[in-house]
Design a protein around this motif. Structure first.
Motif, short mmCIF file in Angstrom:
data_model
loop_
_atom_site.label_atom_id
_atom_site.label_comp_id
_atom_site.label_asym_id
_atom_site.label_seq_id
_atom_site.Cartn_x
_atom_site.Cartn_y
_atom_site.Cartn_z
N VAL A 86 0.85 -1.19 0.00
CA VAL A 86 0.00 0.00 0.00
C VAL A 86 0.89 1.24 0.00
N VAL A 87 0.49 2.23 -0.76
CA VAL A 87 1.14 3.56 -0.70
C VAL A 87 0.13 4.50 -0.04
N ARG A 88 0.57 5.22 1.02
CA ARG A 88 -0.32 6.09 1.76
C ARG A 88 0.27 7.52 1.80
N TYR A 129 -4.87 9.62 0.88
CA TYR A 129 -4.87 8.61 -0.18
C TYR A 129 -4.29 7.29 0.39
N SER A 130 -4.87 6.18 -0.03
CA SER A 130 -4.33 4.84 0.29
C SER A 130 -4.47 3.99 -0.95
N PRO A 162 4.05 10.96 3.32
CA PRO A 162 4.09 9.84 2.38
C PRO A 162 4.74 8.59 3.02
N GLY A 163 4.22 7.43 2.75
CA GLY A 163 4.77 6.17 3.26
C GLY A 163 4.12 4.98 2.60
N VAL A 164 4.61 3.84 2.97
CA VAL A 164 4.10 2.60 2.39
C VAL A 164 3.83 1.58 3.50
N LEU A 165 3.03 0.55 3.22
CA LEU A 165 2.87 -0.66 4.04
C LEU A 165 3.56 -1.81 3.31
N VAL A 166 4.55 -2.39 4.00
CA VAL A 166 5.31 -3.51 3.42
C VAL A 166 4.75 -4.82 3.97
#
Length: 799
Positions: A86-88, A129-130, A162-166
């Motif tokens: 996921v990009v958040r 945003y997700s 900005p960040g991501v879920l790995v």
């Protein structure tokens, strides 16, 4: 996010700034949040990093604006085995919509895109945003992209957080480093060592477990690294079991490592165990079948208990090893084990170290000592019949008895052993004193060596024996009578002359007899010698007429030769009213003396009482004279005991003296006199004789130490046996116990003796913690011709 409208005065350069991507704290599940990463701007745009972090991306009016990414941030997978899921972020624009779009790409392929027209405009609040991504993404960009090349007004954008879920897509790994090997027994613990690892470390792992035979035996959450536990075997059956170390993933599949463990807590078995004494001194042998269904038999051994009474009170000593499974046997010398009856057992050990013990059902005898043999006397003088008086004892006679006594005579007549040995007696019997007759028939006259061998009882007779030797002077050849003459005078005197010789033992005595119907009656007896001899006899008492005479010559060995003659007695030679030929004996005087006897006066007469043990000898001496005091020579004096049995006899000498050596079997009155028909004359000797004979009594106990309730068998023998005495009823014996309080002997069992003299009395002890003195008594009974006898005391310890 809510930002006021603002006008940027300074343009940012296209220099890229790098922001470290930091993972969040440990999380549950397999999704791990990561923040901002590296970013860059184009030459037409610039960006300022504000706290948050928040990016202010601005660009001037451009003619035209290039269709490129004017701002972008790139994320890669932080560890192998993961993907970006996921990009958040949050976004807000400061100017009117344009041809700018916000995009998410994977490997530079557009995965998601939306024009900035959909983005809120300040002063409105920002939009979150997700963007979910397909699997396998490890090169993801978030970008502001000019989608077409054209003129554009000045623009500004806020990109916040900005960040991501790995996502972790790899299960944890586990490896067994060590597992208890071999076979484990009841005293063991199972040790398991393993290493657990995960691409996200401890946070990528859930609980860990050790499972044995399908049973969870341990669980915990030790995380990544090397781990070890020791586990008890409780609840696990014997056998081979699967071992699994399982590590759960945190949102992923789990990992496992497998091994096996072997458990054997059951001792091996030894079936069909038997032990014997094969006969060699000190050697015992045993056989058994060893088995173990799991780890297998490793070793086996025969063990003896040092206690010589058949108990287990002593130390256990290994006699011989015999390892392995299946039929096994051992035969070895029991070094350091004393003679006696020993408890035994078979000890087996399996590969796992379990030990099984199979106790022997009965004791086994260890014997290294030959019997003790004593020969009483050596047969002095010349003999035509012989017997050996001997005593045989053995240290284990209560368990084994004694073997037969073998007597061999050497055929050589010079007293040596140069001839062949001839078996002339084999006497089986109980321990103690006995008299064994020897067959001397067929032996040449002379001195013969006699070999007496006594053997141990049981299996040891061939290897444990005692030997003694004596020399006997044997003469089985009758003397010869070369001449015999007889003549009668008118006065009734009968003159007899003869010539007799014996080349070996020599002539010893002569008897002159006359025939009275079918019986030969002795007229006179006299000592004699080799060569010519003569005697004169008063024959006046004989009937007149032709009378048959015979001369009986006896040599020193007891061999007899006879020669007949006849003589005519004149009628006038017999006086009128001649006395009965036995009249002289009826009125004779017989004086006796008994060695070792005590004199008792009873009813005006003297009673000589002698006590002795059965098998013993008593010496009786005396003189026989006629009424006038003249000695009566050559008379056959006999001693008759129980049931009229002749126990001794001798001829009176020239002075009327005689010596009897009697060996009575039973006691009671002993009548002494000269036999005339069925009578013994004179009817009343000078003293009466009574023998009090005590039987020989031997007793042994099967054990001298037992537990409460244990049984002891008392066995023994009475000599002489009832059968030898003609005692029809079974003789009674009494087992007695010494009362420790009143100190008196009390009967506990009345038993019977078999006709061969043996008996067996079982007795169980109900009181423990004491040593019980026991004995056997042979009481007197009506018709029993022996005295009371008591055995030595046997002490039985009851625990």
């Amino acid at each position: 996010m809510k930002r006021p409208r603002r006008i940027l005065i300074a343009a940012l350069t296209a220099t890229a700034l790098v922001v470290a991507v930091a993972p969040s704290a440990a999380t549950e599940g397999n999704l791990y949040p990561y923040g901002a990463s590296i970013w860059s701007t184009s030459g037409q745009f610039g960006a300022t990093v504000l706290p948050g972090p928040e990016w202010l991306v601005q660009g001037p009016a451009l003619s035209p604006a290039a269709d490129v990414n004017h701002w972008e941030m790139n994320w890669g997978c932080p560890v192998p085995g993961s993907e970006i899921a996921v990009v958040r972020f949050s976004a807000l624009r400061t100017q009117a919509p344009s041809s700018m779009a916000i995009e998410v790409t994977g490997d530079r392929r557009v995965l998601w895109s939306e024009g900035d027209a959909a983005m809120p405009q300040s002063p409105a609040g920002g939009r979150a945003y997700s963007v979910g991504l397909p699997g396998g993404q490890c090169n993801v960009h978030l970008a502001l992209r000019q989608v077409e090349r054209r003129n554009q007004h000045a623009r500004g954008y806020f990109i916040d957080g900005p960040g991501v879920l790995v996502r972790d897509v790899t299960a944890p790994g586990v490896a067994l480093r060590a597992l208890s090997g071999g076979w484990l027994n009841a005293g063991s613990r199972m040790r398991v060592e393993w290493t657990a690892a995960d691409n996200f470390g401890a946070d990528g792992m859930g609980p860990q477990r050790v499972v044995v035979a399908g049973q969870p035996r341990w669980s915990g959450a030790p995380g990544a690294g090397d781990h070890a536990v020791e586990l008890p075997l409780d609840g696990l059956p014997d056998g081979t079991h699967a071992v699994a170390v399982e590590v759960d993933g945190d949102g992923t599949a789990g990992g496992a490592a497998h091994g096996t463990v072997h458990i054997d807590r059951t001792p091996p078995s030894a079936s069909g165990a038997t032990a014997t004494a094969p006969g060699a001194p000190g050697v015992v042998a045993a056989s058994w079948t060893a088995a173990d269904d799991l780890s297998g038999v490793a070793a086996g051994a025969l063990e003896l208990n040092a206690a010589p009474d058949g108990s287990t009170a002593g130390a256990w000593t290994q006699v011989g090893p015999a390892g392995g499974a299946g039929p096994r046997s051992v035969s070895a010398r029991a070094a350091g084990i004393a003679d006696g009856l020993h408890a035994w057992r078979v000890r087996t050990t399996d590969v796992a170290g379990n030990t099984g013990v199979a106790a022997g059902a009965a004791g086994v005898v260890v014997d290294t000592t030959p019997p003790a043999l004593e020969v009483h006397g050596g047969g002095a003088g010349w003999l035509r019949r012989a017997e050996i008086d001997l005593t045989v004892t053995d240290n284990l006679q209560s368990e084994l008895g004694v073997g037969p006594v073998e007597i061999d005579v050497n055929a050589a007549a010079d007293g040596g052993d140069g001839g062949i040995w001839l078996r002339r007696a084999a006497s089986a019997g109980s321990a103690g004193r006995r008299v064994v007759p020897i067959d001397l028939s067929g032996l040449a006259a002379g001195r013969h060596a006699v070999r007496i061998v006594a053997r141990n009882g049981g299996a040891f007779g061939a290897s444990l024996a005692a030997e003694r030797r004596v020399v006997l002077s044997v003469d089985a050849v009758r003397p010869s009578i070369a001449r015999l003459t007889a003549s009668a005078g008118a006065d009734g005197q009968l003159a007899v002359a003869w010539t007799a010789d014996d080349e070996h033992s020599g002539v010893a005595a002569a008897r002159l007899q006359w025939r009275d119907g079918d019986a030969w009656r002795t007229l006179a007896a006299t000592p004699s010698r080799d060569g010519a001899d003569a005697l004169s006899v008063d024959a006046s008492a004989l009937p007149p007429g032709e009378r048959a005479l015979r001369l009986v010559i006896t040599d020193r060995a007891g061999n007899e030769a006879t020669r007949g003659e006849s003589v005519r007695l004149a009628a006038g030679a017999t006086a009128a009213g001649a006395p009965d030929p036995a009249a002289r004996l009826r009125s004779a005087r017989l004086r006796v003396a008994v060695q070792g006897a005590r004199a008792v006066r009873r009813d005006g007469r003297t009673l000589l009482v002698r006590r002795l043990t059965a098998g013993g000898a008593v010496r009786i001496t005396g003189t026989l004279t006629d009424r006038g005091g003249q000695p009566i020579a050559g008379a056959d004096v006999q001693a008759r005991g129980h049931r009229g049995r002749v126990v001794a006899r001798a001829l009176t000498g020239a002075r009327g003296g005689f010596a009897l050596l009697a060996r009575p079997l039973a006691g009671g009155p002993l009548r002494i006199g000269v036999p005339v028909g069925r009578e013994l004359l004179p009817e009343r000797p000078g003293a009466d004789v009574r023998l009090d004979v005590r039987p020989r009594l031997s007793v042994a106990a099967s054990a001298t130490g037992v537990a409460v309730g244990g049984r002891v068998l008392f066995t023994g023998r009475i000599t002489p046996a009832p059968r030898a005495l003609g005692y029809g009823a079974r003789k009674g014996v009494v087992l007695e116990w010494l009362d420790p309080i009143r100190r008196t002997w009390r009967p506990v069992v009345n038993a019977r003796v078999r006709r061969d003299g043996t008996f067996a009395i079982p007795w169980s002890f109900a009181v423990g913690g004491l040593t019980h003195p026991m004995r056997v008594t042979v009481p007197t009974e009506v018709g029993w011709p022996l005295q009371q006898a008591r055995s030595p005391v046997i002490r039985v310890r009851v625990s």
